[in-house]
Motif scaffolding. Structure first.
Motif, PDB file in Angstrom:
ATOM      1  N   THR A  32       0.804  -1.004   0.001  1.00 11.86           N
ATOM      2  CA  THR A  32       0.004  -0.129   0.173  1.00 11.86           C
ATOM      3  C   THR A  32       0.918   1.350  -0.147  1.00 11.86           C
ATOM      4  O   THR A  32       0.781   2.047  -0.681  1.00 11.86           O
ATOM      5  N   ALA A  33       2.022   1.302   0.929  1.00 17.20           N
ATOM      6  CA  ALA A  33       2.918   2.380   0.974  1.00 17.20           C
ATOM      7  C   ALA A  33       3.715   2.567  -0.346  1.00 17.20           C
ATOM      8  O   ALA A  33       3.910   3.479  -0.658  1.00 17.20           O
ATOM      9  N   HIS A  34       3.966   1.531  -1.149  1.00 18.62           N
ATOM     10  CA  HIS A  34       4.670   1.473  -2.604  1.00 18.62           C
ATOM     11  C   HIS A  34       3.647   2.224  -3.351  1.00 18.62           C
ATOM     12  O   HIS A  34       4.386   3.052  -4.235  1.00 18.62           O
ATOM     13  N   GLY A  35       2.442   2.004  -3.432  1.00 20.48           N
ATOM     14  CA  GLY A  35       1.542   2.839  -4.384  1.00 20.48           C
ATOM     15  C   GLY A  35       1.202   2.509  -5.635  1.00 20.48           C
ATOM     16  O   GLY A  35       0.663   3.062  -6.382  1.00 20.48           O
ATOM     17  N   GLY A  36       1.924   1.424  -6.117  1.00 19.25           N
ATOM     18  CA  GLY A  36       1.975   1.109  -7.357  1.00 19.25           C
ATOM     19  C   GLY A  36       0.760   0.090  -7.605  1.00 19.25           C
ATOM     20  O   GLY A  36       0.373  -0.155  -9.000  1.00 19.25           O
ATOM     21  N   PHE A  37      -0.081  -0.023  -6.837  1.00 20.59           N
ATOM     22  CA  PHE A  37      -1.174  -1.159  -6.977  1.00 20.59           C
ATOM     23  C   PHE A  37      -2.488  -1.025  -5.866  1.00 20.59           C
ATOM     24  O   PHE A  37      -2.189  -0.600  -5.047  1.00 20.59           O
ATOM     25  N   ASP A  38      -3.471  -1.435  -6.333  1.00 20.13           N
ATOM     26  CA  ASP A  38      -4.655  -1.499  -5.311  1.00 20.13           C
ATOM     27  C   ASP A  38      -4.440  -3.104  -4.703  1.00 20.13           C
ATOM     28  O   ASP A  38      -4.138  -3.898  -5.498  1.00 20.13           O
ATOM     29  N   ILE A  39      -4.792  -3.064  -3.724  1.00 19.29           N
ATOM     30  CA  ILE A  39      -4.206  -4.251  -2.878  1.00 19.29           C
ATOM     31  C   ILE A  39      -5.469  -5.037  -2.444  1.00 19.29           C
ATOM     32  O   ILE A  39      -6.239  -4.430  -2.052  1.00 19.29           O
ATOM     33  N   ARG A  40      -5.447  -6.071  -2.562  1.00 18.90           N
ATOM     34  CA  ARG A  40      -6.436  -7.200  -2.166  1.00 18.90           C
ATOM     35  C   ARG A  40      -5.776  -8.324  -1.454  1.00 18.90           C
ATOM     36  O   ARG A  40      -4.598  -8.889  -1.968  1.00 18.90           O
ATOM     37  N   VAL A  41      -6.400  -8.885  -0.422  1.00 16.22           N
ATOM     38  CA  VAL A  41      -5.737  -9.864   0.051  1.00 16.22           C
ATOM     39  C   VAL A  41      -6.794 -11.418   0.005  1.00 16.22           C
ATOM     40  O   VAL A  41      -7.914 -11.007   0.183  1.00 16.22           O
ATOM     41  N   ALA A  42      -6.145 -12.387  -0.454  1.00 11.17           N
ATOM     42  CA  ALA A  42      -6.861 -13.570  -0.682  1.00 11.17           C
ATOM     43  C   ALA A  42      -6.265 -14.713   0.243  1.00 11.17           C
ATOM     44  O   ALA A  42      -5.462 -15.227   0.141  1.00 11.17           O
ATOM     45  N   ASP A  43      -7.324 -14.734   1.411  1.00  5.06           N
ATOM     46  CA  ASP A  43      -6.641 -15.836   2.315  1.00  5.06           C
ATOM     47  C   ASP A  43      -7.277 -17.114   2.204  1.00  5.06           C
ATOM     48  O   ASP A  43      -8.495 -17.316   2.340  1.00  5.06           O
ATOM     49  N   LEU A  44      -6.465 -18.414   1.837  1.00  5.95           N
ATOM     50  CA  LEU A  44      -7.055 -19.440   1.576  1.00  5.95           C
ATOM     51  C   LEU A  44      -7.688 -20.147   2.658  1.00  5.95           C
ATOM     52  O   LEU A  44      -8.681 -20.960   2.675  1.00  5.95           O
ATOM     53  N   ALA A  45      -7.366 -19.848   4.045  1.00  7.04           N
ATOM     54  CA  ALA A  45      -8.257 -20.377   5.097  1.00  7.04           C
ATOM     55  C   ALA A  45      -9.402 -19.901   4.872  1.00  7.04           C
ATOM     56  O   ALA A  45     -10.638 -20.356   5.546  1.00  7.04           O
ATOM     57  N   GLU A  46      -9.886 -18.620   4.703  1.00  8.65           N
ATOM     58  CA  GLU A  46     -11.134 -17.976   4.472  1.00  8.65           C
ATOM     59  C   GLU A  46     -11.972 -18.447   3.386  1.00  8.65           C
ATOM     60  O   GLU A  46     -12.930 -18.721   3.285  1.00  8.65           O
ATOM     61  N   ILE A  47     -11.025 -18.511   2.357  1.00  9.94           N
ATOM     62  CA  ILE A  47     -11.791 -18.923   0.984  1.00  9.94           C
ATOM     63  C   ILE A  47     -12.087 -20.287   1.069  1.00  9.94           C
ATOM     64  O   ILE A  47     -13.157 -20.706   0.527  1.00  9.94           O
ATOM     65  N   ASP A  48     -11.518 -21.193   1.863  1.00 10.39           N
ATOM     66  CA  ASP A  48     -11.651 -22.500   2.292  1.00 10.39           C
ATOM     67  C   ASP A  48     -12.235 -23.357   1.000  1.00 10.39           C
ATOM     68  O   ASP A  48     -13.296 -23.927   1.038  1.00 10.39           O
ATOM     69  N   LEU A  49     -11.470 -23.528  -0.150  1.00  9.96           N
ATOM     70  CA  LEU A  49     -11.784 -24.462  -1.195  1.00  9.96           C
ATOM     71  C   LEU A  49     -11.799 -25.784  -0.730  1.00  9.96           C
ATOM     72  O   LEU A  49     -10.672 -26.148  -0.343  1.00  9.96           O
ATOM     73  N   PRO A  50     -12.759 -26.536  -1.200  1.00 16.00           N
ATOM     74  CA  PRO A  50     -12.397 -28.055  -0.948  1.00 16.00           C
ATOM     75  C   PRO A  50     -11.585 -28.673  -1.901  1.00 16.00           C
ATOM     76  O   PRO A  50     -11.416 -28.041  -2.872  1.00 16.00           O
ATOM     77  N   LEU A  51     -11.284 -29.846  -1.824  1.00 15.98           N
ATOM     78  CA  LEU A  51     -10.264 -30.348  -2.588  1.00 15.98           C
ATOM     79  C   LEU A  51     -11.003 -30.310  -3.837  1.00 15.98           C
ATOM     80  O   LEU A  51     -12.005 -30.787  -3.907  1.00 15.98           O
ATOM     81  N   MET A  52     -10.158 -30.168  -5.031  1.00 12.72           N
ATOM     82  CA  MET A  52     -10.856 -29.853  -6.344  1.00 12.72           C
ATOM     83  C   MET A  52     -11.937 -30.705  -6.553  1.00 12.72           C
ATOM     84  O   MET A  52     -12.002 -31.886  -6.703  1.00 12.72           O
ATOM     85  N   ASN A  53     -13.087 -30.039  -6.704  1.00  5.55           N
ATOM     86  CA  ASN A  53     -14.285 -30.829  -7.084  1.00  5.55           C
ATOM     87  C   ASN A  53     -15.181 -30.345  -8.136  1.00  5.55           C
ATOM     88  O   ASN A  53     -16.288 -30.656  -8.359  1.00  5.55           O
ATOM     89  N   GLU A  54     -14.541 -29.797  -8.894  1.00  4.40           N
ATOM     90  CA  GLU A  54     -15.381 -29.396 -10.397  1.00  4.40           C
ATOM     91  C   GLU A  54     -15.119 -30.491 -11.283  1.00  4.40           C
ATOM     92  O   GLU A  54     -14.208 -31.416 -11.446  1.00  4.40           O
ATOM     93  N   ARG A  55     -16.358 -30.697 -12.085  1.00  4.38           N
ATOM     94  CA  ARG A  55     -16.353 -31.803 -12.862  1.00  4.38           C
ATOM     95  C   ARG A  55     -15.815 -31.550 -14.089  1.00  4.38           C
ATOM     96  O   ARG A  55     -15.003 -32.487 -14.620  1.00  4.38           O
ATOM     97  N   HIS A  56     -15.475 -30.384 -14.501  1.00  3.74           N
ATOM     98  CA  HIS A  56     -14.879 -30.150 -16.115  1.00  3.74           C
ATOM     99  C   HIS A  56     -13.434 -29.669 -15.741  1.00  3.74           C
ATOM    100  O   HIS A  56     -13.322 -29.008 -14.807  1.00  3.74           O
ATOM    101  N   HIS A  57     -12.487 -29.886 -16.767  1.00  3.12           N
ATOM    102  CA  HIS A  57     -11.121 -29.628 -16.475  1.00  3.12           C
ATOM    103  C   HIS A  57     -11.361 -27.859 -16.543  1.00  3.12           C
ATOM    104  O   HIS A  57     -12.012 -27.204 -17.271  1.00  3.12           O
TER     105      HIS A  57
END
Length: 188
Positions: A32-57
């Protein structure tokens, strides 16, 4: 694409009590202090994706499940990434590999920086192990990285305290991500 590019910081560890949260908060503040980007945090603990369970590639982008559609939208909207990862048994965490494998096209032609942490080696084996996966997805890992040995010694009351050398490496990585993102933008 217009405006400031979006940098998504991915917290790879989902383990309770992990160091990834404090390290990611510190890096987010630096970015944020750098100023070159808008920052977003993606926390995999919160996103909590199950072990790959989509049918299609993933190459087909025919997602059926809401969690995949949400993850796809997050990654697709990102122009660059920083992965904050520990080293587990000379490798990167399984939730990170799972999150990467859910998608394919959304990752392409985007730069990625690595913030690794651990004990004496600072997570460098984790960072090295993930690079072939990222390169296969047509991502561009930057040479500049942040390596944090003995991470527990840098965390006090839940806050990460960087050394001047760690701060400098973060700035160098952000500068390179910014240059590379602009260069890769026409490919997206």
């Amino acid at each position: 694409m217009s405006g400031v590019p979006q940098l998504t910081i991915i917290i790879a560890s989902t383990r309770p009590g992990r160091a990834g949260g404090p390290v990611a908060r510190w890096f987010s503040e630096r970015a944020t202090a750098h100023g070159g980007f808008d920052i977003r945090v993606a926390d995999l603990a919160e996103i909590d994706l199950p072990l790959m369970n989509e049918r299609h590639h993933p190459r087909l982008r025919k997602y059926e499940l809401d969690h995949t559609k949400a993850w796809s939208a997050t990654v697709d909207a990102s122009d660059a990434f920083v992965i904050v990862t520990p080293e587990y048994n000379h490798g990167y965490p399984a939730p990170l590999k799972n999150a990467i494998d859910y998608l394919f096209q959304e990752w392409q032609h985007k730069p990625v920086g690595l913030v690794s942490y651990g004990a004496v080696a600072g997570g460098v084996r984790s960072a090295q192990a993930i690079k072939p996966v990222l390169q296969y997805l047509k991502m561009i890992p930057v040479s500049e990285s942040v390596i944090i040995p003995f991470v527990a010694k840098h965390i006090t009351d839940g806050a990460f305290q960087a050394t001047p050398a760690i701060d400098e490496s973060a700035t160098a990585m952000l500068d390179e991500l910014q240059r590379l993102e602009a260069t890769l933008r026409p490919l997206r």
